[in-house]
Scaffold this motif. Structure first.
Motif, PDB file in Angstrom:
ATOM      1  N   ARG A 456      33.137  24.067  38.634  1.00  0.00           N
ATOM      2  CA  ARG A 456      31.909  23.913  37.865  1.00  0.00           C
ATOM      3  C   ARG A 456      32.152  23.925  36.355  1.00  0.00           C
ATOM      4  O   ARG A 456      31.200  23.889  35.569  1.00  0.00           O
ATOM      5  N   GLY A 457      33.399  24.042  35.979  1.00  0.00           N
ATOM      6  CA  GLY A 457      33.713  24.045  34.563  1.00  0.00           C
ATOM      7  C   GLY A 457      33.649  25.402  33.912  1.00  0.00           C
ATOM      8  O   GLY A 457      33.727  25.518  32.684  1.00  0.00           O
ATOM      9  N   ASN A 458      33.501  26.446  34.726  1.00  0.00           N
ATOM     10  CA  ASN A 458      33.462  27.809  34.190  1.00  0.00           C
ATOM     11  C   ASN A 458      34.872  28.353  34.029  1.00  0.00           C
ATOM     12  O   ASN A 458      35.749  28.101  34.874  1.00  0.00           O
ATOM     13  N   PRO A 459      35.142  29.085  32.962  1.00  0.00           N
ATOM     14  CA  PRO A 459      36.498  29.609  32.750  1.00  0.00           C
ATOM     15  C   PRO A 459      36.866  30.688  33.757  1.00  0.00           C
ATOM     16  O   PRO A 459      36.032  31.521  34.142  1.00  0.00           O
ATOM     17  N   VAL A 460      38.111  30.663  34.202  1.00  0.00           N
ATOM     18  CA  VAL A 460      38.678  31.670  35.092  1.00  0.00           C
ATOM     19  C   VAL A 460      39.880  32.284  34.369  1.00  0.00           C
ATOM     20  O   VAL A 460      40.774  31.553  33.930  1.00  0.00           O
ATOM     21  N   TYR A 461      39.894  33.608  34.271  1.00  0.00           N
ATOM     22  CA  TYR A 461      40.933  34.300  33.518  1.00  0.00           C
ATOM     23  C   TYR A 461      41.938  34.946  34.485  1.00  0.00           C
ATOM     24  O   TYR A 461      41.541  35.584  35.468  1.00  0.00           O
ATOM     25  N   THR A 462      43.211  34.785  34.177  1.00  0.00           N
ATOM     26  CA  THR A 462      44.284  35.375  34.978  1.00  0.00           C
ATOM     27  C   THR A 462      45.096  36.316  34.088  1.00  0.00           C
ATOM     28  O   THR A 462      45.807  35.868  33.180  1.00  0.00           O
ATOM     29  N   PHE A 463      44.969  37.614  34.359  1.00  0.00           N
ATOM     30  CA  PHE A 463      45.688  38.632  33.592  1.00  0.00           C
ATOM     31  C   PHE A 463      47.015  38.934  34.293  1.00  0.00           C
ATOM     32  O   PHE A 463      47.146  39.927  35.015  1.00  0.00           O
ATOM     33  N   THR A 464      47.989  38.070  34.077  1.00  0.00           N
ATOM     34  CA  THR A 464      49.270  38.188  34.775  1.00  0.00           C
ATOM     35  C   THR A 464      49.974  39.502  34.434  1.00  0.00           C
ATOM     36  O   THR A 464      50.491  40.194  35.328  1.00  0.00           O
ATOM     37  N   GLU A 465      50.039  39.830  33.162  1.00  0.00           N
ATOM     38  CA  GLU A 465      50.714  41.062  32.749  1.00  0.00           C
ATOM     39  C   GLU A 465      50.022  42.294  33.322  1.00  0.00           C
ATOM     40  O   GLU A 465      50.669  43.277  33.692  1.00  0.00           O
ATOM     41  N   LEU A 466      48.715  42.218  33.418  1.00  0.00           N
ATOM     42  CA  LEU A 466      47.963  43.349  33.979  1.00  0.00           C
ATOM     43  C   LEU A 466      48.279  43.506  35.459  1.00  0.00           C
ATOM     44  O   LEU A 466      48.391  44.635  35.969  1.00  0.00           O
ATOM     45  N   ALA A 467      48.418  42.393  36.170  1.00  0.00           N
ATOM     46  CA  ALA A 467      48.767  42.432  37.594  1.00  0.00           C
ATOM     47  C   ALA A 467      50.152  43.025  37.789  1.00  0.00           C
ATOM     48  O   ALA A 467      50.381  43.824  38.715  1.00  0.00           O
ATOM     49  N   ARG A 468      51.110  42.650  36.932  1.00  0.00           N
ATOM     50  CA  ARG A 468      52.455  43.212  37.026  1.00  0.00           C
ATOM     51  C   ARG A 468      52.435  44.721  36.752  1.00  0.00           C
ATOM     52  O   ARG A 468      53.144  45.484  37.401  1.00  0.00           O
ATOM     53  N   GLU A 469      51.627  45.126  35.782  1.00  0.00           N
ATOM     54  CA  GLU A 469      51.534  46.556  35.470  1.00  0.00           C
ATOM     55  C   GLU A 469      50.940  47.331  36.647  1.00  0.00           C
ATOM     56  O   GLU A 469      51.384  48.432  36.960  1.00  0.00           O
ATOM     57  N   LYS A 470      49.988  46.731  37.313  1.00  0.00           N
ATOM     58  CA  LYS A 470      49.375  47.373  38.469  1.00  0.00           C
ATOM     59  C   LYS A 470      50.384  47.532  39.606  1.00  0.00           C
ATOM     60  O   LYS A 470      50.451  48.589  40.254  1.00  0.00           O
ATOM     61  N   ASP A 471      51.181  46.487  39.848  1.00  0.00           N
ATOM     62  CA  ASP A 471      52.204  46.557  40.901  1.00  0.00           C
ATOM     63  C   ASP A 471      53.275  47.594  40.560  1.00  0.00           C
ATOM     64  O   ASP A 471      53.727  48.346  41.435  1.00  0.00           O
ATOM     65  N   ALA A 472      53.674  47.638  39.283  1.00  0.00           N
ATOM     66  CA  ALA A 472      54.692  48.602  38.866  1.00  0.00           C
ATOM     67  C   ALA A 472      54.179  50.031  38.995  1.00  0.00           C
ATOM     68  O   ALA A 472      54.918  50.941  39.388  1.00  0.00           O
ATOM     69  N   LEU A 473      52.890  50.238  38.692  1.00  0.00           N
ATOM     70  CA  LEU A 473      52.292  51.567  38.802  1.00  0.00           C
ATOM     71  C   LEU A 473      52.238  52.022  40.260  1.00  0.00           C
ATOM     72  O   LEU A 473      52.527  53.184  40.572  1.00  0.00           O
ATOM     73  N   LYS A 474      51.886  51.088  41.146  1.00  0.00           N
ATOM     74  CA  LYS A 474      51.833  51.414  42.571  1.00  0.00           C
ATOM     75  C   LYS A 474      53.212  51.809  43.084  1.00  0.00           C
ATOM     76  O   LYS A 474      53.365  52.786  43.843  1.00  0.00           O
TER      77      LYS A 474
END
Length: 496
Positions: A456-474
């Protein structure tokens, strides 16, 4: 001031121990009071000495404090008793002063209203009596007397209309008369008036303590470890404020920053894990507490309307008497009494028996004082209402920021602005789109996202660094050894 703060902190420590009857460690009391770790250590030592605590040293080296003999102080000297007595007197004086102030406001509002209504009634009676006693000048008296009572008669008419409308509205709701007898007793009038003018207690008055307790509970539920994005979600702080705030928490509660194998910075609070309290502190996801909105008043709407009407009557009479007193001055037998001056003339006559010159009393007592009081009675809640709107708007955005950060942290690889606003009224500011955009930009200053467009032309944001930080924390949390937080068996008991 420091002494007052220390007394308040000491009271919190004692209350925490009273609610923890089986004994508690420094970490337990810290979690319940949200006081700095060093302060808790100091105050627990004072409490242990004053109330003869039982000390049990565990295998971990941590001390378990309990008070099997109750909380009877061992200090019974004159100075100690005098200090306690003075604290009770100060507290009593504060309560009494607040009560007197509330009663004074009620007395001013209701007292002047009753006085003005009596004056108006007396003026009306004298006017009717005067017109009846002189049949030769009936038309003249009606013009000067009853005609001069138009001002006060309109006041009576307004009050009767509002009362009739109020009763009619209630009668339309059949439940009003059915449940009238079953309704609980209402709040005292002086409290209701005070609530209209100054509002009620701040529902977030203890917010700083509540928020710290929630952060401590989250840390204890997650192996003593927290990340900066999690801290931002729990506190609602943007990155530039969250970073110094979490370092402040480290200083208060014995935390230390540490890097994972992937280079992600986490914060460990090992001292908070040495607990005797077996209460489950687990969290369902990353749930943050939110602030409550402030209400203008806890009174019913019709009650506040009545307060406004009564104050309006006082304002009208106060303005009337002050204006005439300043422009007409004292009355003499030669002063022409026009239609609008009749209530003033009757009041002058009535109070001539009490004062040799009633003009100062009318000018100040019936004019200036109720005039100023009535203006303030409206001005204070009016300004408070405007400020309340802005404060609640700020609260809504702060609450939405917490929810938004949490949703981004939950699924950092696919974030849409439209998914951030929750359905909770306390979390929905006026401009939701602008608020969501600001939240994404704030978190983007910590971890820059990649932006794509959906169908629909709406922006989608991908926080790659945040995802990596979450995996590292887990991964980091899964590697922790939970046995290090165990107190172990008791190796020393002060009571044998």
């Amino acid at each position: 001031m420091d002494q007052i703060k220390n007394n308040e902190a000491y009271r919190k420590v004692l209350e925490a121990f009273k609610n923890q009857r089986k004994g508690a460690t420094i970490a337990d009391i810290t979690a319940k009071t949200a006081l700095p770790l060093d302060s808790v250590r100091e105050l627990v030592g004072v409490a242990a000495d004053e109330y003869r605590a039982r000390l049990q040293v565990t295998e971990s080296g941590e001390i378990l404090y309990s008070f099997p003999h109750g909380f009877v102080s061992k200090y019974h000297g004159f100075r100690r008793n005098l200090s306690r007595t003075m604290e009770k007197i100060k507290k009593g004086m504060l309560i009494a002063g607040t009560w007197i102030f509330k009663v004074w406001i009620m007395g001013m509002l209701v007292g002047y209203f009753v006085l003005f209504m009596l004056i108006a009634l007396a003026s009306l009676v004298i006017s009717v009596a005067g017109s009846s006693s002189n049949s030769n000048n009936r038309s003249s008296h009606r013009g000067n007397g009853l005609g001069g009572m138009y001002f006060t008669s309109q006041i009576f008419n307004l009050i009767i209309r509002i009362w009739f409308y109020s009763e009619l509205t209630k009668s339309l709701d059949g439940r009003y008369y059915e449940n009238r007898r079953a309704k609980p007793k209402g709040r005292p009038l002086y409290k209701a008036i005070f609530s209209f003018v100054f509002g009620d207690e701040d529902p977030n008055g203890d917010w700083a303590s509540r928020e710290k307790r929630s952060v401590i509970a989250y840390i204890q539920a997650h192996g003593g470890v927290i990340s900066l994005p999690e801290f931002m979600t729990l506190t609602g702080l943007p990155p530039e404020k969250a970073d110094p705030a979490i370092l402040s928490c480290c200083a208060e509660f014995g935390g230390l920053p540490e890097a994972t194998e992937e280079g992600t910075v986490v914060y460990r609070f090992d001292p908070l894990l040495l607990r005797a309290d077996s209460q489950d502190r687990s969290f369902t996801g990353l749930s943050a507490i939110i602030k409550r909105l402030k209400s203008f008043s806890s009174n019913k709407k019709n009650m506040n309307v009545w307060f406004g009407v009564i104050n309006g009557v006082n304002l009208a009479f106060g303005t009337y008497f002050f204006f005439n007193a300043m422009n007409i001055g004292g009355l003499t037998s030669q002063t022409p009494i026009g239609a609008g001056l009749y209530p003033f003339a009757v009041t002058h006559m009535l109070f001539s028996g009490l004062f040799s010159d009633p003009l100062p009393f009318i000018t100040i007592g019936l004019g200036l004082v109720p005039l100023i009081f009535s203006l303030l009675f409206w001005l204070i809640p009016g300004l408070r209402y405007l400020r309340l709107r802005e404060e609640n708007e700020a609260v809504k955005f702060e609450n939405m920021r917490k929810i938004g950060y949490g949703r981004i942290w939950e699924n950092p690889r696919e974030v849409k602005a439209g998914d951030l606003p929750p359905d909770i009224p306390e979390c929905r500011p006026r401009n939701l789109a602008a608020a969501a955009d600001k939240i994404i930009k704030e978190l983007g200053s910590y971890a820059v996202p990649d932006v794509t467009l959906d169908n629909r032309g709406n922006p989608v944001y991908t926080f790659t660094e945040l995802a990596r930080e979450k995996d590292a924390l887990k991964k980091y949390r899964s590697s922790l050894d939970g046995s290090t937080s165990s107190l172990g068996k008791t190796v020393f008991d002060s009571e044998g």
